[in-house]
Motif scaffolding. Structure first.
Motif, PDB file in Angstrom:
ATOM      1  N   VAL A 136      14.698  20.327   0.918  1.00 14.96           N
ATOM      2  CA  VAL A 136      14.414  20.690   2.315  1.00 14.96           C
ATOM      3  C   VAL A 136      15.543  20.215   3.223  1.00 14.96           C
ATOM      4  O   VAL A 136      16.016  20.964   4.083  1.00 14.96           O
ATOM      5  CB  VAL A 136      13.067  20.078   2.759  1.00 14.96           C
ATOM      6  N   SER A 137      16.006  18.957   3.014  1.00 13.74           N
ATOM      7  CA  SER A 137      17.043  18.440   3.912  1.00 13.74           C
ATOM      8  C   SER A 137      18.334  19.234   3.791  1.00 13.74           C
ATOM      9  O   SER A 137      18.943  19.570   4.799  1.00 13.74           O
ATOM     10  CB  SER A 137      17.365  16.982   3.602  1.00 13.74           C
ATOM     11  N   VAL A 138      18.757  19.522   2.554  1.00 12.79           N
ATOM     12  CA  VAL A 138      20.026  20.238   2.385  1.00 12.79           C
ATOM     13  C   VAL A 138      19.950  21.600   3.052  1.00 12.79           C
ATOM     14  O   VAL A 138      20.890  22.033   3.736  1.00 12.79           O
ATOM     15  CB  VAL A 138      20.378  20.354   0.887  1.00 12.79           C
ATOM     16  N   CYS A 139      18.798  22.288   2.891  1.00 12.55           N
ATOM     17  CA  CYS A 139      18.647  23.583   3.562  1.00 12.55           C
ATOM     18  C   CYS A 139      18.765  23.413   5.065  1.00 12.55           C
ATOM     19  O   CYS A 139      19.407  24.230   5.731  1.00 12.55           O
ATOM     20  CB  CYS A 139      17.299  24.194   3.241  1.00 12.55           C
ATOM     21  N   VAL A 183      23.069  14.628   8.582  1.00 15.58           N
ATOM     22  CA  VAL A 183      23.481  14.326   7.204  1.00 15.58           C
ATOM     23  C   VAL A 183      23.601  12.819   7.013  1.00 15.58           C
ATOM     24  O   VAL A 183      23.078  12.262   6.042  1.00 15.58           O
ATOM     25  CB  VAL A 183      24.824  15.007   6.875  1.00 15.58           C
ATOM     26  N   VAL A 184      24.266  12.142   7.942  1.00 15.44           N
ATOM     27  CA  VAL A 184      24.532  10.714   7.755  1.00 15.44           C
ATOM     28  C   VAL A 184      23.223   9.921   7.798  1.00 15.44           C
ATOM     29  O   VAL A 184      22.946   9.111   6.910  1.00 15.44           O
ATOM     30  CB  VAL A 184      25.514  10.212   8.827  1.00 15.44           C
ATOM     31  N   LEU A 185      22.373  10.192   8.812  1.00 18.48           N
ATOM     32  CA  LEU A 185      21.122   9.416   8.881  1.00 18.48           C
ATOM     33  C   LEU A 185      20.209   9.750   7.719  1.00 18.48           C
ATOM     34  O   LEU A 185      19.509   8.880   7.197  1.00 18.48           O
ATOM     35  CB  LEU A 185      20.431   9.659  10.214  1.00 18.48           C
ATOM     36  N   SER A 186      20.241  11.014   7.281  1.00 22.85           N
ATOM     37  CA  SER A 186      19.428  11.394   6.139  1.00 22.85           C
ATOM     38  C   SER A 186      19.923  10.689   4.878  1.00 22.85           C
ATOM     39  O   SER A 186      19.114  10.311   4.022  1.00 22.85           O
ATOM     40  CB  SER A 186      19.493  12.905   5.983  1.00 22.85           C
ATOM     41  N   ALA A 187      21.252  10.487   4.766  1.00 20.98           N
ATOM     42  CA  ALA A 187      21.777   9.766   3.603  1.00 20.98           C
ATOM     43  C   ALA A 187      21.289   8.324   3.606  1.00 20.98           C
ATOM     44  O   ALA A 187      20.950   7.774   2.549  1.00 20.98           O
ATOM     45  CB  ALA A 187      23.298   9.811   3.600  1.00 20.98           C
ATOM     46  N   GLY A 220      12.559   4.575   5.533  1.00 19.69           N
ATOM     47  CA  GLY A 220      13.234   5.826   5.168  1.00 19.69           C
ATOM     48  C   GLY A 220      12.499   7.026   5.739  1.00 19.69           C
ATOM     49  O   GLY A 220      13.107   7.935   6.306  1.00 19.69           O
ATOM     50  N   LEU A 221      11.162   7.009   5.632  1.00 21.67           N
ATOM     51  CA  LEU A 221      10.386   8.131   6.159  1.00 21.67           C
ATOM     52  C   LEU A 221      10.397   8.148   7.681  1.00 21.67           C
ATOM     53  O   LEU A 221      10.351   9.226   8.289  1.00 21.67           O
ATOM     54  CB  LEU A 221       8.953   8.066   5.647  1.00 21.67           C
ATOM     55  N   PHE A 222      10.475   6.968   8.312  1.00 19.59           N
ATOM     56  CA  PHE A 222      10.609   6.928   9.773  1.00 19.59           C
ATOM     57  C   PHE A 222      11.887   7.650  10.202  1.00 19.59           C
ATOM     58  O   PHE A 222      11.897   8.387  11.192  1.00 19.59           O
ATOM     59  CB  PHE A 222      10.652   5.485  10.267  1.00 19.59           C
ATOM     60  N   ILE A 223      12.985   7.407   9.464  1.00 23.32           N
ATOM     61  CA  ILE A 223      14.230   8.091   9.814  1.00 23.32           C
ATOM     62  C   ILE A 223      14.053   9.592   9.662  1.00 23.32           C
ATOM     63  O   ILE A 223      14.414  10.380  10.537  1.00 23.32           O
ATOM     64  CB  ILE A 223      15.388   7.600   8.931  1.00 23.32           C
ATOM     65  N   LYS A 224      13.448  10.019   8.539  1.00 19.42           N
ATOM     66  CA  LYS A 224      13.259  11.459   8.306  1.00 19.42           C
ATOM     67  C   LYS A 224      12.365  12.082   9.367  1.00 19.42           C
ATOM     68  O   LYS A 224      12.531  13.241   9.720  1.00 19.42           O
ATOM     69  CB  LYS A 224      12.625  11.680   6.937  1.00 19.42           C
ATOM     70  N   GLY A 225      11.360  11.316   9.834  1.00 13.79           N
ATOM     71  CA  GLY A 225      10.431  11.868  10.810  1.00 13.79           C
ATOM     72  C   GLY A 225      10.895  11.688  12.246  1.00 13.79           C
ATOM     73  O   GLY A 225      10.264  12.191  13.155  1.00 13.79           O
ATOM     74  N   GLY A 226      12.009  10.941  12.451  1.00 11.93           N
ATOM     75  CA  GLY A 226      12.544  10.782  13.798  1.00 11.93           C
ATOM     76  C   GLY A 226      11.732   9.856  14.672  1.00 11.93           C
ATOM     77  O   GLY A 226      11.549  10.106  15.863  1.00 11.93           O
ATOM     78  N   LYS A 285       8.124  17.494  10.186  1.00 12.79           N
ATOM     79  CA  LYS A 285       6.723  17.098  10.051  1.00 12.79           C
ATOM     80  C   LYS A 285       6.364  16.946   8.587  1.00 12.79           C
ATOM     81  O   LYS A 285       5.695  15.986   8.200  1.00 12.79           O
ATOM     82  CB  LYS A 285       5.808  18.129  10.710  1.00 12.79           C
ATOM     83  N   VAL A 286       6.807  17.905   7.758  1.00  9.94           N
ATOM     84  CA  VAL A 286       6.498  17.799   6.328  1.00  9.94           C
ATOM     85  C   VAL A 286       7.280  16.657   5.695  1.00  9.94           C
ATOM     86  O   VAL A 286       6.727  15.801   5.008  1.00  9.94           O
ATOM     87  CB  VAL A 286       6.798  19.135   5.614  1.00  9.94           C
ATOM     88  N   SER A 287       8.606  16.613   5.950  1.00  8.02           N
ATOM     89  CA  SER A 287       9.414  15.665   5.176  1.00  8.02           C
ATOM     90  C   SER A 287       9.242  14.241   5.678  1.00  8.02           C
ATOM     91  O   SER A 287       9.378  13.314   4.903  1.00  8.02           O
ATOM     92  CB  SER A 287      10.887  16.075   5.188  1.00  8.02           C
ATOM     93  N   GLY A 288       8.924  14.037   6.942  1.00  3.41           N
ATOM     94  CA  GLY A 288       8.723  12.678   7.390  1.00  3.41           C
ATOM     95  C   GLY A 288       7.262  12.300   7.513  1.00  3.41           C
ATOM     96  O   GLY A 288       6.789  11.358   6.886  1.00  3.41           O
ATOM     97  N   VAL A 289       6.518  13.072   8.315  1.00  3.03           N
ATOM     98  CA  VAL A 289       5.199  12.622   8.731  1.00  3.03           C
ATOM     99  C   VAL A 289       4.144  12.862   7.659  1.00  3.03           C
ATOM    100  O   VAL A 289       3.388  11.963   7.294  1.00  3.03           O
ATOM    101  CB  VAL A 289       4.808  13.327  10.048  1.00  3.03           C
ATOM    102  N   TYR A 290       4.118  14.099   7.114  1.00  2.00           N
ATOM    103  CA  TYR A 290       3.131  14.361   6.063  1.00  2.00           C
ATOM    104  C   TYR A 290       3.328  13.398   4.890  1.00  2.00           C
ATOM    105  O   TYR A 290       2.366  12.822   4.379  1.00  2.00           O
ATOM    106  CB  TYR A 290       3.245  15.808   5.552  1.00  2.00           C
ATOM    107  N   THR A 291       4.584  13.220   4.469  1.00  2.00           N
ATOM    108  CA  THR A 291       4.866  12.341   3.337  1.00  2.00           C
ATOM    109  C   THR A 291       4.392  10.924   3.620  1.00  2.00           C
ATOM    110  O   THR A 291       3.839  10.256   2.747  1.00  2.00           O
ATOM    111  CB  THR A 291       6.372  12.343   3.061  1.00  2.00           C
TER     112      THR A 291
END
Lengths: 473, 110
Positions: A131-134, A155-159, A207-213, A242-248
């Motif tokens: 999902v992130s790469v897309c 990209v950087v924060l996701s890494a 990590g999920l906090f970063i993904k969810g912003g 929402k899916v990659s950060g919050v749902y997870t």
């Protein structure tokens, strides 16, 4: 046959890239529309025999599983992908870029469907990365300078987020000897006070906090949302984060990590911080999409707060608000897309009185913002009510006060938005603006109807869908 | 309830862990300090290598080498995809602006 939800987007992706004629390639634009519409139709009948067909014959993949919350997320994914693809046909004119968009949307549909169905933490990581790469490529699709900047920050924060999650997976793998949710949850239940385990859990949550912003890890989010093209920011804001950060986060905290007092404290504090700081930052924005991005951070805070309150009601509130947020935020970004497509600007100060020129967009945006601010009887009111009741039951009066008062802030910045863009006298330069085409207003109207319908049908939904979700997990 | 930690202090895992944390910190330092976009990518790679080392050590110490091999190979494939996309974004940025300086990346704020 749940594995078909992964196989069909992949097959669509291969089909869209076959070396065939131009007419065939142009046909492929309908692929994400068809697939997401099918997904929406299927999830509307969660009890149908389709979902279990083929399980006995060994046709389903062992690491996939569907329950109430996955079903709700599959519905939301289908809706947002459909809206985003429909709008892309109206706004992405270039044929090659449109094809790239189709390919990437199909892949991220695959990835999001995977994320909501997996039962293994490493497989979860793989789908998250798909999902992130897309989204990295989607943000930079139109190749403008701001887009590259937004994409690179993401990209950087996701890494960094990936590194935290992988380290956590490594430690949990060492402790449990496996990576499936059942292995991990039984190990964590036995050792929930061990410092190594707590450290690993906290790393994964950050990590999920970063993904969810979540504030203070939100640095990439407003840049990515506001720089991306209209259909991409609908997809990103509506469903991807929402899916990659919050749902997870909901899934892992409830099912794997367990709601220990320590994690609850962290979630409650971060949720409250996000609500207030996101809303205050949104008040000061001059850019339509940036304001929506900060409001997104603030609303995600409510979901985290509800998750921290815990209990069946708290989880039900988190899931319900997640769904409602997906609907009204998608709708607001659709309206931002309509305004940007018709006026060519996102500057709030340069607009005014657009409600008389774009009546459909103006009316639907009122519905969405009232739902976001929690005005009855719209959907957002009920989910905020569930959250407030959950906080009250869990005995957190301070956080309850924060949640209620921040609702006023939400109303404040959305009223500022509405007044500057849609109400008042027509701004100079906006005289000749017309309503956007049906491909943009159509989804907008559909989403506001969903908001109203969910709000009216809430007693029914609460008993049949939401509370069972909270209890089941 | 637990008298002994799940990974006791004398466990050889902590040696691997210290080295991975050093690698990760080096990567983070590289990302935060450098002003060159390519070096940011190198920092990202270093961080992922640290995480990979933890996974390898975990598999080796629990005897699950088969699982950890599968995980690490998958991880390497995913990582290559991410870094290829990131490099593509850097190339796009360079073609637009003609510079690889991170301090030029400040047009979005607020």
């Amino acid at each position: 046959m749940t594995s078909l939800l992964l196989i069909l987007p992949l097959a669509g992706f291969i089909l869209a890239n076959l070396p065939a004629g131009r007419a065939f390639r142009r046909m492929c634009i309908v692929l994400p529309l068809v697939l997401s519409a099918v997904q929406v139709l299927l999830t509307l009948f969660p009890k149908a025999s389709w979902w279990t067909a083929g399980n006995a014959a060994g046709l389903s993949l062992g690491f996939l599983r569907i329950d109430g919350i996955s079903m709700l997320m599959l519905l939301a994914i289908g809706l947002v992908v459909f809206a985003s693809s429909l709008i892309s046909t109206a706004t992405v004119r270039d044929e090659r870029k449109n094809r790239s968009f189709v390919n990437l949307v199909l892949l991220s549909l695959l990835g999001m469907n995977g994320v909501v169905m997996v039962t293994d933490i490493f497989t979860l990581y793989v789908f998250l990365e798909i999902v992130s790469v897309c989204s990295f490529v989607l943000i930079a699709l139109q190749r403008e300078q701001a887009m590259f900047e937004g994409a690179f920050k993401y990209v950087v924060l996701s890494a960094v987020a990936t590194m935290l999650m992988l380290t956590s997976i490594g430690i949990l793998f060492l402790c449990a000897g496996g990576t499936s949710f059942t292995d991990l949850s039984s190990m964590i239940a036995r050792n929930h006070a061990d410092y190594t385990v707590v450290f690993a859990i906290l790393m994964f949550i950050v990590g999920l906090f970063i993904k969810g912003g979540i504030i203070p890890f939100h640095g990439w989010l407003p840049d990515a949302y506001s720089s991306a093209a209209a259909p991409v920011s609908i997809l990103l804001a509506g469903i991807v984060t929402k899916v990659s950060g919050v749902y997870t986060l909901i899934r892992l905290v409830v099912e794997v990590f367990g709601a220990t007092p320590k994690t609850s404290q962290v979630l409650l504090f971060m949720g409250a911080l996000s609500i207030v700081a996101g809303a205050l930052a949104a008040l000061g924005q001059k850019d339509f999409k940036r304001m929506l991005a900060y409001s997104s951070i603030s609303q995600v805070g409510y979901i985290i707060l509800s998750l921290g309150a815990g209990g069946a009601l708290g989880i039900a509130g988190a899931v319900f608000h997640l769904f409602n947020h997906t609907i009204f935020k998608t709708q607001l970004f659709i309206n931002a897309a309509a305004v940007e497509a018709q006026t060519g600007s996102r500057d709030l100060d340069a607009m005014g009185g657009l409600a008389s020129r774009m009546p459909v967009t103006g009316a639907t945006s009122v519905v969405a913002l009232l739902s976001a601010a929690g005005i009855p009887p719209l959907a957002g009111f009920w989910s905020k009510l569930v959250i407030v009741v959950a906080l009250w039951k869990a005995g957190h009066p301070v956080y309850l006060a924060v949640a209620v008062l921040a609702s006023l802030l939400t109303l404040a910045y959305f009223l500022v938005l509405q007044r500057k863009v849609f109400f008042g006298t027509v701004a100079p330069g906006c005289d000749s603006v017309k309503e956007a085409g049906w491909r943009i207003t159509g989804p907008s109207v559909a989403f506001s109807l969903i908001i109203i319908a969910v709000g009216v049908a809430v007693p029914f939904l609460l008993d049949t869908i939401l509370l069972p979700i909270g209890r089941m997990l | 309830m637990m008298s002994e930690a799940i990974v006791p202090a004398g466990n050889p895992f902590w040696t691997y862990f210290i080295f991975s944390v050093l690698l990760i910190l080096t990567g983070l330092y590289c990302i935060t300090v450098t002003r060159n976009l390519i070096r940011v990518l190198i920092g990202m790679e270093l961080m992922t290598k640290g995480a990979t080392l933890i996974l390898a050590a975990a598999g080796y110490l629990t005897g699950n080498t088969g699982v950890s091999q599968a995980l690490i190979i998958t991880l390497i494939v995913v990582e290559v995809v991410v870094i290829a996309v990131a490099a593509g974004i850097v190339i796009g940025w360079y073609r637009k602006t003609g510079s690889l300086d991170t301090s030029a990346m400040n047009s979005l704020r607020g």
